[in-house]
Design a protein around this motif. Sequence first.
Motif, short mmCIF file in Angstrom:
data_model
loop_
_atom_site.label_atom_id
_atom_site.label_comp_id
_atom_site.label_asym_id
_atom_site.label_seq_id
_atom_site.Cartn_x
_atom_site.Cartn_y
_atom_site.Cartn_z
N ARG A 77 57.62 30.05 -4.80
CA ARG A 77 56.98 30.73 -3.33
C ARG A 77 57.21 29.09 -2.29
O ARG A 77 57.54 28.27 -2.72
CB ARG A 77 55.59 30.71 -3.55
N LEU A 78 56.80 29.64 -1.20
CA LEU A 78 57.24 28.88 -0.11
C LEU A 78 56.14 27.73 -0.25
O LEU A 78 55.26 27.71 -0.41
CB LEU A 78 56.79 29.50 1.12
N GLY A 79 56.92 26.34 -0.15
CA GLY A 79 56.42 25.15 -0.37
C GLY A 79 55.85 24.75 -1.87
O GLY A 79 54.96 23.90 -2.03
N GLN A 80 56.14 25.69 -2.76
CA GLN A 80 55.94 25.38 -4.15
C GLN A 80 56.98 25.07 -5.09
O GLN A 80 58.00 25.12 -4.70
CB GLN A 80 55.01 26.81 -4.67
N GLY A 81 56.56 24.74 -6.24
CA GLY A 81 57.59 24.59 -7.52
C GLY A 81 57.92 25.86 -7.94
O GLY A 81 57.41 26.83 -7.69
N LEU A 82 58.55 25.66 -9.04
CA LEU A 82 59.10 26.80 -9.50
C LEU A 82 58.13 27.29 -10.66
O LEU A 82 57.79 26.54 -11.57
CB LEU A 82 60.51 26.47 -10.17
N ALA A 89 59.06 35.47 -2.07
CA ALA A 89 59.67 34.27 -2.72
C ALA A 89 61.14 34.10 -2.61
O ALA A 89 61.68 35.14 -2.67
CB ALA A 89 59.12 34.03 -4.01
N VAL A 90 61.63 32.86 -3.30
CA VAL A 90 62.89 32.74 -3.72
C VAL A 90 62.93 32.64 -5.27
O VAL A 90 62.00 32.28 -6.12
CB VAL A 90 63.36 31.35 -3.15
N TYR A 91 63.78 34.04 -5.63
CA TYR A 91 63.82 34.02 -7.28
C TYR A 91 65.08 33.34 -7.63
O TYR A 91 66.30 33.66 -7.26
CB TYR A 91 63.98 35.50 -7.36
N LEU A 92 64.84 32.27 -8.48
CA LEU A 92 66.21 31.40 -9.16
C LEU A 92 66.35 31.70 -10.60
O LEU A 92 65.47 32.06 -11.37
CB LEU A 92 65.72 29.97 -8.80
#
Lengths: 115, 114
Positions: A38-43, A88-91
Amino acid sequence: GAGVSQSPSNKVTEKGKDVELRCDPISGHTALYWYRQRLGQGLEFLIYFQGNSAPDKSGLPSDRFSAERTGESVSTLTIQRTQQEDSAVYLCASSPTGYRNQPQHFGDGTRLSIL
Amino acid sequence: AQTVTQSQPEMSVQEAETVTLSCTYDTSESDYYLFWYKQPPSRQMILVIRQEAYKQQNATENRFSVNFQKAAKSFSLKISDSQLGDAAMYFCAYGRGGSEKLVFGKGTKLTVNP
Protein backbone atom coordinates in the motif's frame (compact mmCIF):
# COMPACT_ATOMS: atom_id res chain seq x y z
CA GLY A 1 13.44 -12.69 -20.16
CA ALA A 2 15.76 -13.22 -17.24
CA GLY A 3 13.67 -11.61 -14.52
CA VAL A 4 10.25 -11.94 -12.93
CA SER A 5 7.62 -10.53 -15.27
CA GLN A 6 4.29 -9.10 -14.12
CA SER A 7 1.33 -7.93 -16.13
CA PRO A 8 -0.37 -5.61 -16.46
CA SER A 9 1.96 -2.90 -15.23
CA ASN A 10 -1.01 -0.74 -14.28
CA LYS A 11 -4.68 -1.55 -13.88
CA VAL A 12 -7.54 0.82 -13.25
CA THR A 13 -10.95 -0.63 -12.58
CA GLU A 14 -14.26 0.23 -11.03
CA LYS A 15 -15.26 -0.85 -7.55
CA GLY A 16 -17.02 -4.19 -7.62
CA LYS A 17 -15.24 -5.54 -10.68
CA ASP A 18 -13.00 -8.61 -10.65
CA VAL A 19 -9.32 -8.33 -11.61
CA GLU A 20 -6.61 -10.82 -12.52
CA LEU A 21 -2.93 -10.12 -12.08
CA ARG A 22 -0.30 -12.29 -13.72
CA CYS A 23 3.20 -13.29 -12.69
CA ASP A 24 5.83 -15.16 -14.73
CA PRO A 25 8.64 -16.28 -12.39
CA ILE A 26 12.24 -16.79 -13.33
CA SER A 27 12.62 -20.06 -15.21
CA GLY A 28 13.54 -22.89 -12.87
CA HIS A 29 12.41 -21.11 -9.71
CA THR A 30 10.10 -23.39 -7.77
CA ALA A 31 9.04 -20.87 -5.12
CA LEU A 32 6.68 -17.99 -5.91
CA TYR A 33 5.36 -15.26 -3.61
CA TRP A 34 2.75 -12.52 -3.81
CA TYR A 35 2.99 -9.36 -1.72
CA ARG A 36 0.86 -6.24 -1.46
CA GLN A 37 2.35 -2.78 -0.97
CA ARG A 38 0.00 0.00 0.00
CA LEU A 39 1.04 3.59 -0.55
CA GLY A 40 3.83 4.55 1.83
CA GLN A 41 3.93 1.12 3.44
CA GLY A 42 6.15 -1.91 3.42
CA LEU A 43 5.25 -5.16 1.75
CA GLU A 44 2.58 -7.44 3.17
CA PHE A 45 2.82 -11.15 2.46
CA LEU A 46 -0.21 -12.61 0.69
CA ILE A 47 0.51 -16.14 -0.52
CA TYR A 48 3.37 -18.53 -1.23
CA PHE A 49 3.68 -21.47 -3.66
CA GLN A 50 6.40 -24.10 -3.47
CA GLY A 51 6.41 -26.77 -6.16
CA ASN A 52 3.43 -29.08 -5.86
CA SER A 53 2.91 -28.46 -2.16
CA ALA A 54 -0.26 -26.85 -0.84
CA PRO A 55 0.17 -23.07 -0.95
CA ASP A 56 0.58 -20.98 2.18
CA LYS A 57 -2.46 -18.71 2.02
CA SER A 58 -2.09 -17.27 5.49
CA GLY A 59 -1.62 -13.69 4.27
CA LEU A 60 -4.71 -13.40 2.08
CA PRO A 61 -6.81 -10.62 3.63
CA SER A 62 -10.23 -11.95 2.68
CA ASP A 63 -12.01 -14.63 0.66
CA ARG A 64 -12.21 -12.17 -2.23
CA PHE A 65 -8.53 -12.87 -2.82
CA SER A 66 -7.35 -16.09 -4.44
CA ALA A 67 -4.31 -17.25 -6.39
CA GLU A 68 -3.38 -20.14 -8.59
CA ARG A 69 -0.18 -21.46 -10.01
CA THR A 70 0.23 -23.93 -12.83
CA GLY A 71 3.07 -26.28 -11.96
CA GLU A 72 6.22 -24.25 -11.51
CA SER A 73 5.30 -21.53 -13.96
CA VAL A 74 2.77 -18.75 -14.25
CA SER A 75 0.67 -17.58 -11.32
CA THR A 76 -2.47 -15.47 -11.30
CA LEU A 77 -3.78 -13.45 -8.36
CA THR A 78 -7.51 -12.80 -8.56
CA ILE A 79 -9.40 -10.19 -6.59
CA GLN A 80 -13.17 -10.46 -6.76
CA ARG A 81 -15.61 -7.62 -6.12
CA THR A 82 -12.79 -5.12 -5.72
CA GLN A 83 -12.96 -2.47 -3.02
CA GLN A 84 -11.14 0.83 -2.80
CA GLU A 85 -8.90 -0.49 -0.04
CA ASP A 86 -7.56 -3.01 -2.55
CA SER A 87 -5.73 -0.18 -4.31
CA ALA A 88 -2.03 -0.98 -4.00
CA VAL A 89 0.99 -2.27 -5.85
CA TYR A 90 0.97 -6.06 -6.05
CA LEU A 91 4.45 -7.52 -6.22
CA CYS A 92 5.42 -11.03 -7.22
CA ALA A 93 8.73 -12.67 -6.35
CA SER A 94 10.37 -16.01 -7.04
CA SER A 95 13.30 -17.91 -5.59
CA PRO A 96 15.11 -21.10 -6.59
CA THR A 97 13.65 -23.33 -3.91
CA GLY A 98 12.23 -21.25 -1.09
CA TYR A 99 14.54 -23.15 1.20
CA ARG A 100 16.45 -21.36 3.96
CA ASN A 101 15.17 -18.01 2.85
CA GLN A 102 17.04 -17.85 -0.40
CA PRO A 103 16.87 -14.30 -1.74
CA GLN A 104 13.64 -13.50 -3.48
CA HIS A 105 13.77 -11.89 -6.91
CA PHE A 106 10.99 -9.38 -7.48
CA GLY A 107 9.06 -8.21 -10.50
CA ASP A 108 8.15 -4.58 -11.15
CA GLY A 109 4.68 -5.04 -9.74
CA THR A 110 1.17 -4.20 -10.86
CA ARG A 111 -0.25 -0.90 -9.67
CA LEU A 112 -3.96 -1.48 -9.06
CA SER A 113 -6.25 1.50 -8.72
CA ILE A 114 -9.89 1.04 -7.74
CA LEU A 115 -12.17 3.94 -8.64
CA ALA B 1 4.39 -12.42 15.65
CA GLN B 2 7.55 -11.03 14.22
CA THR B 3 7.74 -7.30 13.57
CA VAL B 4 10.27 -5.09 11.81
CA THR B 5 10.61 -1.41 12.67
CA GLN B 6 12.34 1.26 10.64
CA SER B 7 12.23 4.41 12.73
CA GLN B 8 13.50 6.81 10.05
CA PRO B 9 10.84 7.54 7.42
CA GLU B 10 13.30 9.74 5.52
CA MET B 11 17.05 10.28 5.46
CA SER B 12 19.33 12.42 3.34
CA VAL B 13 23.05 12.31 2.65
CA GLN B 14 25.54 14.26 0.61
CA GLU B 15 27.11 12.54 -2.33
CA ALA B 16 30.32 10.70 -1.30
CA GLU B 17 29.34 10.77 2.38
CA THR B 18 28.29 7.86 4.60
CA VAL B 19 24.78 7.22 5.89
CA THR B 20 23.34 4.64 8.27
CA LEU B 21 19.77 3.38 8.10
CA SER B 22 18.27 1.83 11.23
CA CYS B 23 16.23 -1.33 11.62
CA THR B 24 15.08 -3.22 14.68
CA TYR B 25 13.07 -6.41 14.82
CA ASP B 26 11.25 -8.49 17.33
CA THR B 27 11.39 -12.27 17.37
CA SER B 28 11.67 -15.17 19.77
CA GLU B 29 13.25 -17.38 17.12
CA SER B 30 16.94 -18.23 17.03
CA ASP B 31 17.11 -19.25 13.37
CA TYR B 32 16.36 -16.39 11.03
CA TYR B 33 17.64 -14.21 8.25
CA LEU B 34 17.68 -10.48 7.69
CA PHE B 35 17.70 -8.57 4.44
CA TRP B 36 17.94 -5.05 3.13
CA TYR B 37 16.10 -4.37 -0.13
CA LYS B 38 16.28 -1.24 -2.25
CA GLN B 39 13.24 -0.02 -4.18
CA PRO B 40 13.88 2.74 -6.72
CA PRO B 41 10.97 4.58 -8.40
CA SER B 42 10.80 1.75 -10.94
CA ARG B 43 9.17 -0.27 -8.10
CA GLN B 44 11.42 -3.32 -8.49
CA MET B 45 12.75 -4.61 -5.18
CA ILE B 46 16.51 -5.19 -5.40
CA LEU B 47 18.37 -7.22 -2.80
CA VAL B 48 21.17 -5.16 -1.28
CA ILE B 49 22.53 -7.41 1.45
CA ARG B 50 21.66 -10.52 3.47
CA GLN B 51 22.66 -11.65 6.96
CA GLU B 52 22.22 -15.05 8.60
CA ALA B 53 21.47 -14.73 12.30
CA TYR B 54 23.86 -17.53 13.24
CA LYS B 55 26.81 -15.67 11.72
CA GLN B 56 28.55 -13.21 14.00
CA GLN B 57 30.45 -11.55 11.19
CA ASN B 58 28.68 -8.58 9.64
CA ALA B 59 27.81 -8.96 5.98
CA THR B 60 29.36 -6.59 3.44
CA GLU B 61 28.71 -5.99 -0.25
CA ASN B 62 31.03 -3.40 -1.75
CA ARG B 63 29.91 -0.02 -0.35
CA PHE B 64 27.12 -1.59 1.70
CA SER B 65 27.65 -3.13 5.11
CA VAL B 66 25.52 -4.01 8.08
CA ASN B 67 25.91 -3.69 11.82
CA PHE B 68 24.13 -6.75 13.17
CA GLN B 69 23.57 -6.65 16.93
CA LYS B 70 21.74 -9.88 17.69
CA ALA B 71 21.20 -9.27 21.40
CA ALA B 72 19.77 -5.84 20.70
CA LYS B 73 17.83 -7.14 17.69
CA SER B 74 19.25 -4.39 15.57
CA PHE B 75 20.26 -4.58 11.91
CA SER B 76 21.45 -1.25 10.50
CA LEU B 77 22.66 -0.63 6.96
CA LYS B 78 25.68 1.57 6.27
CA ILE B 79 26.18 3.02 2.82
CA SER B 80 29.66 4.40 2.22
CA ASP B 81 30.67 6.83 -0.51
CA SER B 82 27.00 7.50 -1.33
CA GLN B 83 26.13 7.87 -4.98
CA LEU B 84 23.18 9.54 -6.69
CA GLY B 85 22.01 6.12 -7.81
CA ASP B 86 21.61 5.05 -4.19
CA ALA B 87 18.56 7.27 -3.84
CA ALA B 88 15.58 4.97 -3.23
CA MET B 89 13.31 3.45 -0.59
CA TYR B 90 15.17 0.99 1.58
CA PHE B 91 13.31 -1.84 3.29
CA CYS B 92 14.54 -4.05 6.06
CA ALA B 93 13.06 -7.56 6.05
CA TYR B 94 13.02 -10.57 8.36
CA GLY B 95 12.65 -14.20 7.40
CA ARG B 96 12.34 -17.07 9.84
CA GLY B 97 14.42 -20.12 9.09
CA GLY B 98 12.18 -22.84 7.72
CA SER B 99 9.53 -20.31 6.79
CA GLU B 100 9.35 -18.66 3.45
CA LYS B 101 7.50 -15.40 3.85
CA LEU B 102 9.30 -12.19 4.64
CA VAL B 103 8.16 -9.54 7.11
CA PHE B 104 9.03 -6.04 5.94
CA GLY B 105 9.48 -2.72 7.70
CA LYS B 106 7.74 0.38 6.40
CA GLY B 107 10.85 1.64 4.68
CA THR B 108 13.21 4.61 4.74
CA LYS B 109 13.33 7.03 1.86
CA LEU B 110 16.94 7.95 1.12
CA THR B 111 17.75 11.13 -0.75
CA VAL B 112 21.28 11.73 -2.04
CA ASN B 113 22.19 15.37 -2.55
CA PRO B 114 24.78 16.32 -5.17
